[in-house]
Design a protein around this motif. Structure first.
Motif, mmCIF file in Angstrom:
data_model
loop_
_atom_site.group_PDB
_atom_site.id
_atom_site.type_symbol
_atom_site.label_atom_id
_atom_site.label_comp_id
_atom_site.label_asym_id
_atom_site.label_seq_id
_atom_site.Cartn_x
_atom_site.Cartn_y
_atom_site.Cartn_z
ATOM 1 N N SER A 1 -37.143 8.215 31.428
ATOM 2 C CA SER A 1 -38.525 7.741 31.468
ATOM 3 C C SER A 1 -39.325 8.484 32.526
ATOM 4 O O SER A 1 -40.490 8.815 32.323
ATOM 5 C CB SER A 1 -38.571 6.243 31.763
ATOM 6 N N TYR B 1 -41.120 -2.397 21.908
ATOM 7 C CA TYR B 1 -40.112 -1.343 22.086
ATOM 8 C C TYR B 1 -40.373 -0.347 23.212
ATOM 9 O O TYR B 1 -39.439 0.306 23.660
ATOM 10 C CB TYR B 1 -39.945 -0.573 20.772
ATOM 11 N N LEU B 2 -41.621 -0.157 23.623
ATOM 12 C CA LEU B 2 -41.869 0.873 24.636
ATOM 13 C C LEU B 2 -42.032 0.250 26.017
ATOM 14 O O LEU B 2 -42.572 -0.845 26.159
ATOM 15 C CB LEU B 2 -43.117 1.692 24.280
ATOM 16 N N ARG B 3 -41.548 0.972 27.025
ATOM 17 C CA ARG B 3 -41.616 0.468 28.400
ATOM 18 C C ARG B 3 -42.089 1.583 29.337
ATOM 19 O O ARG B 3 -41.750 2.743 29.141
ATOM 20 C CB ARG B 3 -40.230 0.011 28.870
ATOM 21 N N ARG C 1 -44.080 7.619 26.605
ATOM 22 C CA ARG C 1 -43.399 6.368 26.958
ATOM 23 C C ARG C 1 -42.212 6.218 26.021
ATOM 24 O O ARG C 1 -42.330 6.456 24.820
ATOM 25 C CB ARG C 1 -44.334 5.173 26.771
ATOM 26 N N LEU C 2 -41.093 5.771 26.553
ATOM 27 C CA LEU C 2 -39.861 5.753 25.757
ATOM 28 C C LEU C 2 -39.374 4.327 25.518
ATOM 29 O O LEU C 2 -39.676 3.420 26.295
ATOM 30 C CB LEU C 2 -38.760 6.527 26.499
ATOM 31 N N PRO C 3 -38.603 4.124 24.455
ATOM 32 C CA PRO C 3 -37.983 2.809 24.229
ATOM 33 C C PRO C 3 -36.717 2.646 25.067
ATOM 34 O O PRO C 3 -35.625 2.425 24.547
ATOM 35 C CB PRO C 3 -37.675 2.827 22.723
ATOM 36 N N ILE C 4 -36.893 2.782 26.393
ATOM 37 C CA ILE C 4 -35.742 2.820 27.299
ATOM 38 C C ILE C 4 -36.059 2.059 28.581
ATOM 39 O O ILE C 4 -37.168 2.124 29.087
ATOM 40 C CB ILE C 4 -35.394 4.298 27.638
#
Lengths: 416, 95
Positions: free
Chosen positions: A240, B44-46, A249-252
């Motif tokens: 990230s 889903y996005l952070r 922005r990532l799903p992490i």
């Protein structure tokens, strides 16, 4: 310089004066065909396969610190292929097969040891789940064997079989799974890549991406700008932070996983054991230390250290499974930062920015994936098409509904 | 870690369970034209920052209140603890 038994004898007779550094320490050039960000297992493997399988001429690996100083040096060294879902099975199947050939391929002793992994079951329902998983593994071309209590007792008589709440009812044995000397994986890939002309540039932090008209043309680094035809990011744990520099922005979420090693003991645990009633897994290193771990700490963090409640929890689980552990002294514990993804599965994909590729989201299963991850990422970058076994690892899979949620936990990263 | 609960004072973090980024308070409007995109990003996005992070903790073995904890993800230092209810109301939510 190829390594061999003959070479060791020759060096022994000449005072070991002929050994050379295993890789160079080059100055960064101004332009490369492909730049890999991250000199961990996955980044170095990617560079190695780019050079050896895809004949990419000018490749560099940029590493903020020293190579192998991140998660490839901080894991519990386990390799396995015991997945249930389609998107994962063929990938980990390939990875385990690549581990089996790794040392010959690299001409490097990575101490690959297929000592077997035993997942214990404690209830009838768990036995059913293990049977289903085992069948899925066999159908995917992997190996699995369901043991009953006596089968487990014959292998590990010292386990706590008579626990009133969690008696050991059997286990799923994956004989081809095992352990690999983690640091040697980084070093072997680094040496292999370097011998094929890859520049491994350490102490070189990427501080930004240069993006022109939607295309990534290079990276800004602490050692100046480096131009690149393509840039691949393999920095799991910090994904990230790095991809944010490209505006993504990532799903992490980043979480810490702690691991532990005991004082050195005589050989007691020949394989890998995982507890089915708590989160605990244990093996014994070739130096004799028991290597074990458990749950992540559950909260977002970038600190490479965890908190005491998880230490207590892991040790409680361990002692309830192996009562003899109560007499063992803990030598060290440490933490590694995990890319915890929203479905527990990784990403190997293009990004919305041309020429920028992403490899990450490995949760706490990145080590065993190293060879296949490197090969698939190299394939993707060299050919601009996903490798057959990594097609499911898309970055947009949450948008299109193709999640790969092995544990069925939903978008709650700390539960995967 | 110790969490300074606004009602109960210092409590061990073990009494809490962790949900995630406090942006989960800002649930999108399901009737918006681009609700599908908004829910994708929401779910889903952070940001996943290295440094100050506002996050939701649930006092599961205590008074079962939800808290917004501001914590540094590099040092684990907690700088602020609020009731999630107060935060949600300040952002215009009814509950």
């Amino acid at each position: 310089m190829a390594y061999s038994g003959l070479r060791i004898i020759k060096e022994a007779l000449s005072g070991h004066k002929g050994w050379k550094p295993a890789w160079r320490d080059p100055e960064p050039k101004s332009q490369y065909d492909i730049v890999i960000v991250g000199g961990g297992g996955h980044g170095l493997a990617t560079a190695y396969y780019l050079a050896s399988r895809y004949q990419t001429a000018k490749v560099a690996v940029l590493e903020k610190g020293w190579i192998g100083g991140g998660n490839v040096g901080r894991n519990t060294t386990i390799v396995r292929s015991n997945y249930l879902l389609d998107g994962n099975q063929s990938f980990y199947n390939l990875s385990l097969r690549m581990w089996e050939d790794l040392e010959q391929d690299l001409n490097y002793n990575a101490m690959v040891s297929q000592r077997g992994i035993l997942n214990l079951v404690h209830t009838d329902a768990q036995r059913d789940a293990a049977r289903r998983r085992g069948n899925a593994m066999i159908l995917a071309g992997d190996d699995a064997e369901l043991l009953d209590t006596e089968g487990v007792r014959a292998m590990y008589p010292f386990l706590n079989f008579e626990n009133a709440r969690f008696p050991i009812k059997g286990g799923l044995l994956h004989r081809r799974g095992g352990t690999v000397r983690h640091d040697a994986v980084a070093w072997g890939y680094a040496r292999g890549a370097d011998r094929r002309g890859v520049d491994i540039i350490q102490n070189c932090e990427v501080t930004g991406f240069k993006i022109e008209a939607g295309k990534c043309v290079g990276v800004e680094t602490s050692r100046g700008f480096i131009g690149a035809g393509k840039v691949g990011v393999a920095v799991a744990g910090s994904s990230s932070r790095v991809m944010e520099k490209a505006g993504l922005r990532l799903p992490i979420e980043s979480h810490v996983l702690q691991a532990f090693v005991s004082e050195g003991l005589k050989p007691v645990i020949p394989g890998v054991i995982t507890y089915g009633a708590g989160h605990f897994y244990c093996s014994q290193s070739d130096k004799g230390g028991l290597v074990f771990g458990g749950d992540i700490d559950m909260y977002n963090t970038y600190a490479q250290r965890g908190n005491l409640p998880v230490v207590e929890d892991v040790l409680e689980s361990g002692i309830s499974l192996i009562p003899a552990l109560g007499r063992v002294r803990l030598l060290r514990s440490w933490g590694g930062i995990m890319d915890m993804s929203m479905d527990g599965s990784p990403f190997i994909d293009r990004t919305p920015i041309d020429g920028l590729y992403f490899n990450g989201g490995w949760c706490y299963g990145g080590f065993k994936a190293t060879p296949a991850s490197g090969l698939c990422f190299a394939h993707l970058m060299a050919t601009d098409t996903p490798h057959d076994v990594a097609q499911a690892y898309r970055l947009d899979r949450f948008r299109c509904g193709h999640m790969i949620d092995e544990k069925g936990q939903g978008a709650q990263p700390n539960l995967h | 870690m110790m969490i300074d609960h606004p009602l109960l004072g210092l409590r061990d973090a073990q009494e809490f369970t962790y949900l995630g980024d406090a942006s989960l308070i800002d649930r999108p409007d399901w009737q918006a034209k681009d609700a599908q995109d908004q829910f994708h990003d929401y779910l889903y996005l952070r940001d996943n920052p290295a440094g100050e992070h506002r996050e939701l903790w649930f006092h599961e073995t205590g008074d079962r209140s939800w808290l917004v904890v501001t914590r540094n993800t590099l040092t684990h230092e907690i700088s602020k603890v609020e009731l999630a209810r107060d935060v949600a109301r300040a952002r215009g939510r009814s509950t």
